[in-house]
Write a protein that holds these residues in place. Sequence first.
Motif, mmCIF file in Angstrom:
data_model
loop_
_atom_site.group_PDB
_atom_site.id
_atom_site.type_symbol
_atom_site.label_atom_id
_atom_site.label_comp_id
_atom_site.label_asym_id
_atom_site.label_seq_id
_atom_site.Cartn_x
_atom_site.Cartn_y
_atom_site.Cartn_z
ATOM 1 N N PHE B 460 34.009 -32.065 -35.355
ATOM 2 C CA PHE B 460 33.346 -30.840 -35.533
ATOM 3 C C PHE B 460 32.659 -30.276 -34.459
ATOM 4 N N ALA B 461 32.173 -30.894 -33.511
ATOM 5 C CA ALA B 461 31.759 -30.653 -32.106
ATOM 6 C C ALA B 461 32.370 -29.692 -31.123
ATOM 7 N N VAL B 462 33.622 -30.235 -31.078
ATOM 8 C CA VAL B 462 34.656 -29.473 -30.511
ATOM 9 C C VAL B 462 34.649 -27.951 -31.001
ATOM 10 N N GLU B 463 34.968 -27.927 -32.474
ATOM 11 C CA GLU B 463 35.206 -26.421 -33.156
ATOM 12 C C GLU B 463 33.918 -25.828 -32.590
ATOM 13 N N ALA B 464 32.757 -26.541 -32.981
ATOM 14 C CA ALA B 464 31.426 -25.603 -32.900
ATOM 15 C C ALA B 464 31.397 -25.182 -31.528
#
Lengths: 254, 477, 344
Positions: B460-464
């Motif tokens: 999720f962090a990458v997407e965020a």
Amino acid sequence: MLSIKNLHASVDGKEILKGLTLEVPVGQVHAIMGPNGSGKSTLSRVICGHPDYVVTEGSITYEGVDLLAMPIEERARKGIFLSFQHPVEIPGISTAYFLRSALNAQHKARGEPEIDAIDFLKVAKEKAKLVELPAALLNRPLNEGFSGGEKKRVEIFQMTILEPKLAILDETDSGLDIDALRVVAGGINTMRSPTRSQLVITHHQRLLDYIVPDVTHVLMDGRIVKTGGKELAHELEEKGYDWVKREVAAGVAL
Amino acid sequence: MSDVEKLVDAPYKYGFVTDIESDTFPPGLDENIVRALSAKKHEPEWLTEWRLAAFRKWKEMEPPHWQNVKFPEIDYQAISYYSAPKPKKVLGSMDEVDPEVRKTFEKLGIPLVEQMRLAGVAVDAVFDSVSVATTFKDKLKDMGVLFMSFSEAVREHPDLVREHLGSVVPVTDNYFAALNSAVFTDGSFVYIPKGVRCPMELSTYFRINAAMTGQFERTLIVADEGSHVSYLEGCTAPMRDENQLHAAVVELVAKKKATIKYSTVQNWYPGDKNGKGGIYNFVTKRGICEGDYSRISWTQVETGSAITWKYPSCILKGDYSIGEFYSVAVTNNYQQADTGTKMVHIGRHTKSTIVSKGISAGHGQQTYRGLVNIQKRAVGARNHTQCDSLLIGPDCGAHTFPYIDVKNSSATVEHEASTGRISEDQLFYCRQRGLSAEDAVSLVVNGFCKQVLKELPMEFAVEAQKLLGVSLEGAVG
Amino acid sequence: MTDLITWKASLPTPRHEDWKYTSLASLKQADVKPVVVAPVIAARGATVETRTGDVPAIDDVVVQVDEHVHVLVHEGADAVVTIAHATPAGALTGANVHVHVPANCKLHLVERFAGNDVFVHVPATTLTIGAGAKVRYVRVVEDAPKGFHLGTVAADLAPDATLALASVVLGGRISRTRIDVKLAKGSTIEMDGLSLAGKDALVDHHTFVDHAEPNATTRERFRAAVDSGGRAVFTGKVIVRKGAVKTDAAQHTKTLLLADDAIANARPQLEILADDVKCSHGAAVGRLDEEALFYLRTRGIGPDDARRLLTKAFASESLATIDDGPLRASLDVLVDRWLAGLSS
């Protein structure tokens, strides 16, 4: 490599550079000395394209191309590096991450392959040793809470990794003690080569004991008023800038 | 225009409308609609009555007005309260899902099947208001984990639902919670049994589809004693002109020594650059740390919606329980966000942490509103709040309204807030090293948000991080 | 003159956001009668005039009185003005003082409030500060366990003016001080506040700083110490309006809870509509440092004395900027008296 002709530049409507002309051939190290307020930092920022400075007249060409038409990052990607007098802090972004992003942005722009985190770290650790930078510093947010000496060493560290063709060193010696100065100068000297040029901006002769320039210029009131060899720095140290001022007034130097 | 001011004009990357047949109620809301909705979902009598009670309360309530959020009056009678892709048959596998729907997910950059297989994420995809696919259910079932659509839970586990529904967010809590209670269509239900550590991140992707359909999700997560669960919620919505109302309710219950981590990436259509269109996102999220040593952690990255109004909160009832709120909110163009949290310390030695990072660009307006309430019994309670705002451009705004109420002298409460802007010096420095202006902004913003982003699960962090860059495109240049 | 019944009926309730934590229900029960009480003013470098007419330009609880006292600082003066308000028992009164400071003047202003038994004092002070003028303003509300003080201060600063304000409140049944400051280009407000809420006292500081123009500076530091049954309320709003670039605003509030049933409510608020600004606020609530208490006790100081000593140290930091020797000494006496009354 760098050719500046009759450069006039101002900030907030105030003219700082008033017809500066300077040639830095490839492979040479030039020193620019001058009293406070003479326009040394302005020159470095104008070469890099700082948006606060407006060029009203004159030209800068770099490797035969008009530099003034290029955005800041373009100039960097073409090999111009500025070692900041006051490096900027970027909280939350580690020094290593920042530098790898910059390196890859430059590689990408030049059509060179990007470097992955592991290969980068290997090189970074190597180069960090060169300026006696503890490896742990690479993981700390860029410049945040760094001492004055650490900030300057990080600038030179970045330079050794980005391998610029033209390095502009703006007051790199300020705030450094004699040991740190030797380390930083050592780092700078490793970059000296027949294919690269350096522009060393300082108002002390001290740094020039370690980085011996091919040519020394004196900048006063926005213009280069005197040009000489490496001995000019010593002469300035002895006689002070007033000596040049009097010469200029008498019309000798020009 | 300064360098920092120009990154705003990229069109919304995820804007498109999926063309499938919808089974939609006519617009309007009265008791008959509530009954029809409940009947359509084959709900038991008690739930129909519960909805009707909520509807009656809602009718008596006044829509809220907020100081720093402005929008035209919503006509609740112009909204259709039910919309579902036509159910062709009961679906046994992903392959049977409407190809149009699957294409939509692919356009969003969420290749559902691959992602499920590769990332080990069970995905309960809610398309409009009804669950289309629920996977990994069997594996979870083996461990006793229940992860299903809310409607399914009502059918299969009515006692669990009945016990907890409305126990954290009472029907009368606020105008939108009451509305949701009356007309919620579907959502997710999670139950983690005693001592079970849920082996995978539970994830749901929401999409709003059919024009003029309000979306009323209902999520309930119950973590029994000593259990652990991480839940991900993410959403994008198609581009359209009419404002769409979204009024979800999320309730979390953490029993003794249980941990619930709830992460959200919200990227619904924010409206165009002139402030036309966009989602109204009025969400009520609240968790109760019911048992001792329990923990609830909210992490949110809010980049979408025309208006966001949400305060994921924690009621720290159990002794030694912990509440956390990590938030990044971006408002660009004409977006408005009023967000924050409430930490209510009831139990002894309860602890809360609030980290809020707000970024405003364009004409964006952003408000942090928070409450730290230390009640009399909360001996040794502690709170630390950090609340920072970053402003990009002269026309945006950032507002901070924390409330600190302390009724126990042994409590320690600290609140820090700062506001500043991305400096031209930072941009110049980055660009001098060869980064483009957009990348420089993205870099500085990511650094600014790091404390929050590191709380997100890896994938999720990458997407965020990407989302932050996309959301601020055009803010400088 | 105010009609008492209408006035009491007009008082705000806790449903009003500004009065959320400060209920005036007990004030409504107070047996008081409207009286006009003129303040006692000593002035050097200024003229004092009594006029009738104007209403103070502040939207808050006010008492309509016929008398308005104007303090007119002389051009080019380095003035010293002391204003003393003494409210008799059973009085509802509200002196209106207007201080006018011409450009580039200096003024040292001290305003003190005291009262007997049950009273309601609703004073309003306005300061109009000319360009480049420098004003030091110390405001002291003495303890009155049955008294009600609802004071308002409205300061309007011209470009490059400076106001250094210290508000010291030592208690009261309810003591609320509202301070509104409007800043022009290049002006500066420095505010230090000290709320000492003794047993069952409620002390409320409510500040509003309006950065309407560029380059203005705010420094707010508020401290509170609260004893058993007491409550300290702080609301501090800083608004930075569109175009007020280069605003530099910092606000800090710290509250010390000295007893289990002491209450603190803090609301630091920032509203920012300009981007080139530097604003911050911080709020902390806690109790005395156990380690410091322990340290003092190992040196032979008893627990109550240790608490008083540390509380005094805490309070003294708020008074540190008061460089007027005799004034500071008298404040120290008041603080010591307050500390002596602490429940153990």
